[in-house]
Scaffold this motif. Structure first.
Motif: not given
Length: 246
Positions: A186-190, A192-201, A213-215, A217-226
Motif C-alpha cells: 500500500d505504500a508508494p514506490c520510493p 518513482c512515487s507510483a503505487w506499484s510495489l508488489v511482494e511475491r511469495e 526499485a527493490r526493497l 522487507p525491513a526497508e519497506y517497513d521503514a519507508h512505509r512508516a515514514h
C-alpha cells in the motif's frame, strides 16, 4: 571468491564467502517448501480424464495410455542426470525425486565432515552420503536440502542448483496451473512515487513493477512508516475539503 552472485549477478558484500546472494538463497528456500505441496495435485493428475465419446473426433488405432506421461515424467523413477539423446526423441526431464536425490548426494560429497579418531586426532573428510532421516521422498529431500542451503550458497556450483530447482518448479507449475502469490503493497514506490510495489511469495525483495526499485522487507517497513502518516493526513484534509464544498 566472486564478487557477484552466480545466479542473478547482483553485487555481493565485500569479502563475503557467498557465491549466491541472500535473495537467490531465499528463492530456492521457498521453491523447496513449495514443491511438496504439488504432489497431491500431480498424483490426482496421473490418470487421464475420462468422459463420453465425442462425435467428429479423429479415430484412434489403439487404446489411450492409462496414465499421463508428462506427469509420470515428474513423479516416476529416473536418473539424476539426463541420458544421451543422439536422435532427439526424448521428452520431459529429470523426475523430481532423482533430481533432488542427486543434489543431496552431490552436496553431501562436497560437505566437510569432522571425525576424531581413537588417538584424539581430528580429521576433516567428506561425508559418505546424504542421511535423510525423514525419508528419501520429495518432502524429506526438500527439507534436507533446505537445511544445507547456507552451505550451498557458498559453493562454486550454486548457480546449477538454483537453476535446476527453478526449472523443476516451472515444469511442475505448468502442469498444476499454479503461480506464486503476488500481493500489492500500500505504500508508494520510493523511486518513482507510483503505487506499484508488489511482494511475491518466492522473492525476498519487494519490487516495483514500473521502475527497478527493490526493497528488503525491513526497508519497506521503514519507508512505509515514514510516508504513510503524511499521506493519511493529506487524504483526511482532502476528504474534509470535499465535505465542506458539498
Amino acid at each position: 571468491m566472486t564478487d557477484t552472485c552466480l545466479s542473478c549477478h547482483g553485487r555481493l558484500p565485500d569479502d563475503s564467502p557467498r557465491t549466491g546472494c541472500e535473495a537467490c538463497q531465499y528463492s530456492v528456500h521457498t521453491w523447496l517448501r513449495e514443491l511438496p505441496r504439488h504432489l497431491v495435485l500431480l498424483q490426482d493428475m496421473l490418470r487421464p480424464d475420462t468422459g463420453p465419446a465425442r462425435r467428429g473426433g479423429i479415430g484412434r488405432a489403439h487404446a489411450p495410455l492409462p496414465i499421463r506421461l508428462e506427469v509420470l515424467d515428474l513423479t516416476g523413477p529416473g536418473q539424476p542426470v539426463l541420458l544421451d539423446d543422439p536422435h532427439g526423441d526424448q521428452t520431459g526431464g529429470i523426475p523430481m525425486t532423482p533430481l533432488l536425490m542427486g543434489w543431496a548426494r552431490y552436496l553431501a560429497a562436497d560437505y566437510p565432515a569432522i571425525r576424531t579418531d581413537a588417538h584424539g586426532t581430528v580429521h576433516i573428510e567428506r561425508c559418505d552420503g546424504a542421511r535423510v532421516r525423514t525419508g528419501a521422498d520429495v518432502p524429506g529431500l526438500c527439507r534436507w536440502l533446505d537445511a544445507y542451503l547456507p552451505y550451498a550458497a557458498t559453493r562454486p556450483w550454486w548457480d546449477a542448483l538454483h537453476d535446476q530447482v527453478e526449472q523443476l518448479l516451472h515444469r511442475v507449475r505448468r502442469l498444476t496451473h499454479t503461480r506464486p502469490v503476488t500481493r500489492p503493497r500500500d505504500a508508494p514506490c520510493p523511486s518513482c512515487s507510483a503505487w506499484s510495489l508488489v511482494e511475491r511469495e518466492d522473492e525476498l525483495h519487494i519490487t516495483c513493477t514500473i521502475c527497478p526499485a527493490r526493497l528488503t522487507p525491513a526497508e519497506y517497513d521503514a519507508h512505509r512508516a515514514h510516508v504513510m502518516p503524511a499521506l493519511a493526513s493529506l487524504a483526511l484534509r482532502i476528504a474534509a475539503t470535499q465535505q465542506t464544498a458539498a
